[in-house]
Each structure stands twice: as C-alpha cells, then as structure tokens.
Write a protein that holds these residues in place. Structure first.
Motif, short mmCIF file in Angstrom:
data_model
loop_
_atom_site.label_atom_id
_atom_site.label_comp_id
_atom_site.label_asym_id
_atom_site.label_seq_id
_atom_site.Cartn_x
_atom_site.Cartn_y
_atom_site.Cartn_z
N HIS A 24 0.85 -1.19 0.00
CA HIS A 24 0.00 0.00 0.00
C HIS A 24 0.88 1.23 0.00
O HIS A 24 1.63 1.46 0.95
CB HIS A 24 -0.91 0.00 1.24
CG HIS A 24 -1.80 1.21 1.32
ND1 HIS A 24 -2.35 1.65 2.50
CD2 HIS A 24 -2.24 2.05 0.35
CE1 HIS A 24 -3.09 2.72 2.26
NE2 HIS A 24 -3.03 2.98 0.97
N THR A 57 0.84 5.33 -0.20
CA THR A 57 -0.01 6.50 -0.11
C THR A 57 0.36 7.49 -1.20
O THR A 57 1.37 7.34 -1.89
CB THR A 57 0.15 7.18 1.27
OG1 THR A 57 1.48 7.69 1.38
CG2 THR A 57 -0.11 6.20 2.40
N SER A 68 5.21 3.65 1.78
CA SER A 68 4.71 2.31 1.47
C SER A 68 4.72 1.40 2.69
O SER A 68 5.57 1.53 3.57
CB SER A 68 5.56 1.68 0.35
OG SER A 68 5.48 2.43 -0.84
N LYS A 127 -8.26 -1.94 -3.56
CA LYS A 127 -8.55 -0.80 -2.69
C LYS A 127 -7.30 0.08 -2.52
O LYS A 127 -7.38 1.30 -2.54
CB LYS A 127 -9.03 -1.29 -1.32
CG LYS A 127 -10.47 -1.73 -1.29
CD LYS A 127 -11.39 -0.52 -1.38
CE LYS A 127 -12.83 -0.90 -1.12
NZ LYS A 127 -13.72 0.27 -1.20
N CYS A 128 -6.16 -0.59 -2.35
CA CYS A 128 -4.91 0.18 -2.19
C CYS A 128 -4.61 0.99 -3.45
O CYS A 128 -4.21 2.16 -3.37
CB CYS A 128 -3.75 -0.76 -1.90
SG CYS A 128 -3.82 -1.56 -0.28
N TRP A 138 -8.04 4.26 0.19
CA TRP A 138 -7.36 4.36 1.48
C TRP A 138 -6.22 5.35 1.34
O TRP A 138 -5.24 5.09 0.65
CB TRP A 138 -6.83 3.01 1.92
CG TRP A 138 -7.91 1.98 2.11
CD1 TRP A 138 -9.22 2.20 2.40
CD2 TRP A 138 -7.77 0.56 1.99
NE1 TRP A 138 -9.91 1.02 2.49
CE2 TRP A 138 -9.03 -0.02 2.25
CE3 TRP A 138 -6.70 -0.28 1.73
CZ2 TRP A 138 -9.26 -1.38 2.23
CZ3 TRP A 138 -6.92 -1.65 1.71
CH2 TRP A 138 -8.18 -2.19 1.96
N TRP A 160 -2.17 4.66 6.04
CA TRP A 160 -1.93 3.31 6.52
C TRP A 160 -2.95 2.89 7.57
O TRP A 160 -3.22 1.71 7.74
CB TRP A 160 -0.54 3.22 7.14
CG TRP A 160 0.57 3.38 6.15
CD1 TRP A 160 0.47 3.23 4.79
CD2 TRP A 160 1.92 3.70 6.41
NE1 TRP A 160 1.68 3.44 4.20
CE2 TRP A 160 2.60 3.73 5.17
CE3 TRP A 160 2.64 3.96 7.57
CZ2 TRP A 160 3.95 4.01 5.07
CZ3 TRP A 160 3.98 4.25 7.46
CH2 TRP A 160 4.63 4.27 6.24
N SER A 168 -5.69 0.85 5.78
CA SER A 168 -5.29 -0.47 5.30
C SER A 168 -4.91 -1.40 6.46
O SER A 168 -5.19 -2.60 6.41
CB SER A 168 -4.13 -0.35 4.31
OG SER A 168 -3.01 0.29 4.89
#
Length: 586
Positions: free
Chosen positions: A32, A34, A39, A64-65, A70, A73, A76
C-alpha cells in the motif's frame, strides 16, 4: 503485489486474479503506497485460509490500495487486521471454504454472531469486511442477502462535556499553552537582541544568545561524543550558560514539547470544533491580503480537509478574525508565534510539509510525508493524537477523550452546525444521541426521529431478493409479485393498483437476476432525469424510487450491478421508457 525481490503491478479490477509468482507466502504481498509515496507491505500468506482464498483476498485488498480509497496506513492496517480475524474464524470450521465462491450464508452468519457487534470494533469488523468481499462478483447471492440485513450501529457512549467540565478543560489547555508561549516569546526576544549585538561578547547573556541561534537553525545544540561514538550531553559551554542539561533548559526555550502541543491542539478543537485529524493536519493559516495593515484586525483563512470513508475528502475554508485578546483569531496568531522557529526548520528541510502544529521531540526521526501518518522531520513532529491529548488531560486531573468529546461539545452545543460532516451525520451521530440536546428539545427530537423512520421506510428496498422467479408469481414491469390481491398499497382483495415504481417498496415483490438488467436501466434513467429536472420536482416524483434502487445496487455489489446494466435488452429499455413516460401505471 510483489514476489521475491521484484514487484508486480496491482490488478486494475477487483476480480482479476494476480499472476502466480511462486509457491512461497512472499508471493502474496500487497504494497500500500499513499499518495505521498510512503509504502507498507501486507503478506497475505499469513492469513490462515486456503491459498486460493488468500489470493482472492489479496486481489480485493490490492484493488482498494491502488484505487485511492485508502489515503493512509491507518485504513489499510485496520482492514488487514479484520481479514486476519476472518481467516482465523474460517480456519476453525469443519469444512472451511477454499475460495470466495465457497462461502455460504451459514458461514457468514456464524462469523457475524462471533463478533460483538454492540461495540464499535465488532461493528466495524463486519461492515468493513463485507464491503470488501462484495466487490468480488463471485460472492454467492445467498451470502450477499445475509450481508444486506440491517446491522444496528453500536450506541455512542461518548457524551458532550457539561458546561463546567468544558470550561475547566479549556482553562487548563490555555494555561499549558500560554506558559509555553510566554517562554518561547521571551527567548526569541533574547535571540533577536543577540543578533542585534546587544550583549557583550562572551558574557553569559551572549553565550545564551549564541546557543539559541544554533538551536533555531539546527533544532539542537552541540553535544559531546560518547564512548560509543554517539551524541551524548550538551557541551558544557552551553549547558552552564543555559542552567542545565534538561529539555526545559535547552530546546524547550524555542520549541513546544509534545505535551504542550497537545494543549494547543485541545484549544483548537475547543475553539473551532475541528476533527482531531483535521486539526493535526491543519495547514499554516495565511492572512488574507491587506488585512491588518490599517485597522490592525487580521483575518486568517483556514483551509480544512477531512477524509471521509468511501466518499472522498471534504474540503472547507473558514475566515477567522483576530480583533483582540478574546477573539478566536488571536489563538491562531499565538499558535503561529509559538511554532514560528519550528516551522522555519521544517520549511528548510522538508518544504512540502505544511503544518501549523509543530513540536519538538527528544530524538531525531525520519521524514515520512504520508497523509494521516506520524510525520517526523528531524527532531520535529506534527499534530497531536487522541492518546497524547488523553495523557495531557490525565496529568491535569481532567476527563479523558478530550478531543472527540470536545469536538462534539462545540459542534452540538455551541456552534450547533456540522463541522466537516454532512448535516445528516451531524444530526444522526452527534446531535440526536446527546442527552443535553434531548433534555433541551424533547419534542423536536421526537418529531425528527419519526420523520427519519418514515423516510427510511420509504427509501429502503422492501422487495425480497431471490435466486430465480417462482412459477406461480406474476411478472410486473419491474419485478415479480407473489400476492397480487393483497398488497400494502390498496384494499385487500381488490388487486394491486399501485405504480410499478412501488414494487421495490412492496414485501410481496421478488427481485431475481432476470430483473436486474431492467432495474439497473431504471436506476440509470432516474439519474439522467435528475440532471435535467429541477431538484424540487425530481425529489417529489423520483427520489424515493431512486433511493430504493440505490439500496438494491449496494446489496448486489458494484460489479454485479455494472454487469446487469450492460445486459439490459432492448425490451428492458422499452419497458422502462414506457413506464417513465406514463404509458402504463400498474
């Protein structure tokens, strides 16, 4: 997702299966990232379910990521924990599912019963997990129907502060911040005097000024090296002049501590009703051009951003005026003054970080430019979290959860309007459950609840979801009917004379997959009508029917609904067009 030492691109659709990179659990890693580039990796090989199920959950999670739903963090990580909880539950079953299509209504019902849905955590576990699973078009209809059953929200236990509590908290926060502001102001004056050459060289006052200059530029003072090569105590030249080695003698002369920043954060919430995250991420307010030049009255523009679950961010701006010591804008002026040198350091080392609430910690930290995460630039941190504010309150002998309860107090009892929320959320979540509001407006609240219940009955799907139409049902323009003679809209035994638009509001109606394309086309047609009709007309004629179809869309899931709209036949479109044009009513 990534394999050993290399990355694979994230899937672009929630139902696409990822490339198999190997047999090890590291082949099921989802990263994930941002929007600021930070990450975090999640290894789905750790979820205790079959490998096919691990892969399916990883694909849903990755979508979704990658889709931007999201932004931090925190989101997630929460879903990751929920999925591990689901996996742990499924692993205890006698016949655990091998993949998403193998889930049954009984399994989901049992998982739902295993959670304490009366708590916020249990409720969120169910709602967030089922929202993720519904994105998989292979999820059985029977499971979707169980998921669609209403789950009552847990009762909010938080209450607004009583007037005396609110005053005590605000007074304590003002005392904490005011003490820090006066200390920083005094030392900045000393620093400016040193830079102006007001002190005799090498005098104690001159050495203090030199130390403050170094501290302002670097965020710390020179330290002697320890035996292990690491930095230790401040060198004696400055420690002696400053009066000690502790933070109160050294860096706190120019910077707020984390606890003092928490006091300022509490004041901002108590004054403006900010959400805690919004307050922590508040950009440095800029004075409106020309304000203060003649009248001495300064106007600040506050740019507010609040992330909302599933619906994007909410942006808002407010103009706050500083016209005296007791005005709301004076708090902004004081906050700018107290954080000026800390913000200057941040601007030099991380120009893209623009925050008002800056404090200095005891150790250096790395720069992490991620919205919603703990950001550190050198020794400086930003914002304040509820736990820190709670520790501050506890040290003051005050009630806990000062940020959330303070926000509620301001918006419900003082401002009496939403603060970075919709009006519906403000009324439903904050205002109606609050005892102080209930005591002051019992009759108004009762009427509001009745209106809300009536609206919910009008706009929630009441037709039954079915796998297939029954042979003895009668087909209508929008669904099938199991009892044409005894409907809720006309007298019993006289036959139903209601509009076909009301079929979705009738418990006798059944909606099966063959009806999905037609209803999806009707939903799209009503959306088109909204774009060409004035709001009052559309709300009066089409709002309730559209709301029931929207409820159906959410129950079936986005992918199923998209496919249904794609499969609408010419006959489906003709029937809906005739219905909307009034060629038949029942």
């Amino acid at each position: 997702m990534s394999g050993r030492g290399r990355k694979a691109s994230l899937p672009t659709t929630p139902f696409r299966r990822p490339e198999v990179l190997g047999d090890g659990p590291s082949d099921l890693i989802v990263v994930h990232t941002t929007k600021q580039g930070a990450s975090k990796a999640y290894d789905f090989g750790q979820v205790p379910v079959a490998s096919a199920m691990q892969r399916s959950l990883a694909v849903l999670f990755a979508a979704k990521c990658a889709g931007g739903s999201w932004t931090s963090w925190k989101s997630s990580q929460a879903i990751w924990r929920y999925l591990k909880t689901l996996g742990e539950f499924l692993s205890t079953l006698d016949n655990p599912p091998a993949d998403v299509p193998d889930l049954t209504a009984g399994m989901w019902s049992a998982f739902r019963l295993s959670r304490d849905i009366k708590t916020e955590i249990g409720y969120n576990q169910i709602m967030a997990t089922q929202l993720l699973l519904r994105a998989d078009s292979r999820l059985p209809l029977e499971v979707r129907e169980v998921m669609a059953r209403r789950l009552p929200e847990p009762k909010k236990k938080e209450r607004a502060f009583k007037p005396d509590e609110f005053r005590a908290i605000k007074t304590a926060a003002r005392r904490t911040f005011r003490s820090a502001l006066l200390r920083i102001r005094e030392n900045i004056e000393h620093l400016n005097a040193w830079r102006n050459g007001d002190f005799a060289p090498d005098s104690r006052e001159w050495v203090i000024g030199e130390a403050l200059d170094i501290l302002a530029r670097t965020g710390d003072l020179p330290r002697r090296r320890g035996p292990d090569g690491g930095d230790r105590e401040v060198i004696s030249r400055y420690a002696t002049a400053l009066g000690g080695l502790g933070a109160e003698h050294t860096w706190q002369r120019l910077f707020l501590s984390q606890v003092e920043a928490a006091g300022l954060g509490v004041l901002l919430v108590m004054e403006f009703g900010f959400n805690a995250t919004t307050m922590s991420e508040l950009r440095v307010p800029r004075a409106v051009p020309d304000s203060g030049e003649r009248s001495g009255v300064r106007v600040y523009r506050l740019e507010l951003e609040k992330r909302r679950r599933h619906t994007g961010n909410h942006y808002e701006s407010r103009n706050i005026t500083d016209h005296g010591a007791d005005s709301p804008g004076r708090l902004i002026s004081d906050a700018l003054e107290a954080t000026a040198l800390a913000r200057a350091y941040v601007a030099e080392h991380a120009p893209d970080v623009d925050r008002l609430l800056v404090w200095r910690g005891r150790r250096n930290g790395r720069v992490t430019n991620s919205v919603g995460e703990l950001i550190r630039v050198g020794p400086f941190g930003f914002g304040t979290e509820p736990l820190t504010a709670g520790r501050w309150a506890k040290a003051q002998g005050l009630p806990g959860k000062v940020l959330r309860r303070g926000r509620k107090t301001v918006n419900v009892l003082h401002r009496r309007e939403p603060g970075q929320n919709t009006q519906d959320t403000h009324d439903r979540v904050y205002t109606l459950p609050e005892p102080q509001v209930q005591q002051g407006a019992v009759e108004i609240i009762a009427q509001g609840v009745n209106d809300a219940v009536a609206a919910a009955r009008r706009t929630v799907l009441r037709a039954q979801l079915a796998d297939a139409p029954r042979a003895d049902d009668q087909e209508t323009a929008t669904a099938s009917c199991s009892d044409f003679e005894h409907g809720p809209f006309t007298a019993s035994g006289s036959g139903c004379g209601a509009s076909f638009l009301l079929c979705t509001a009738c418990p006798n109606a059944r909606v099966a997959p063959p009806h999905h394309p037609r209803l999806a086309h009707l939903h799209a047609a009503l959306e088109n009508l909204r774009s060409v009709l004035d709001p009052a007309t559309w709300n009066a004629d089409w709002h309730d029917a559209h709301a029931r179809l929207e409820d159906l869309r959410q129950r079936l899931g986005t992918e199923v609904w998209k496919q249904a709209l794609h499969n609408a036949s010419a006959l489906d479109r003709q029937i809906i067009d005739d219905l909307l044009n009034g060629y038949f009513d029942s």
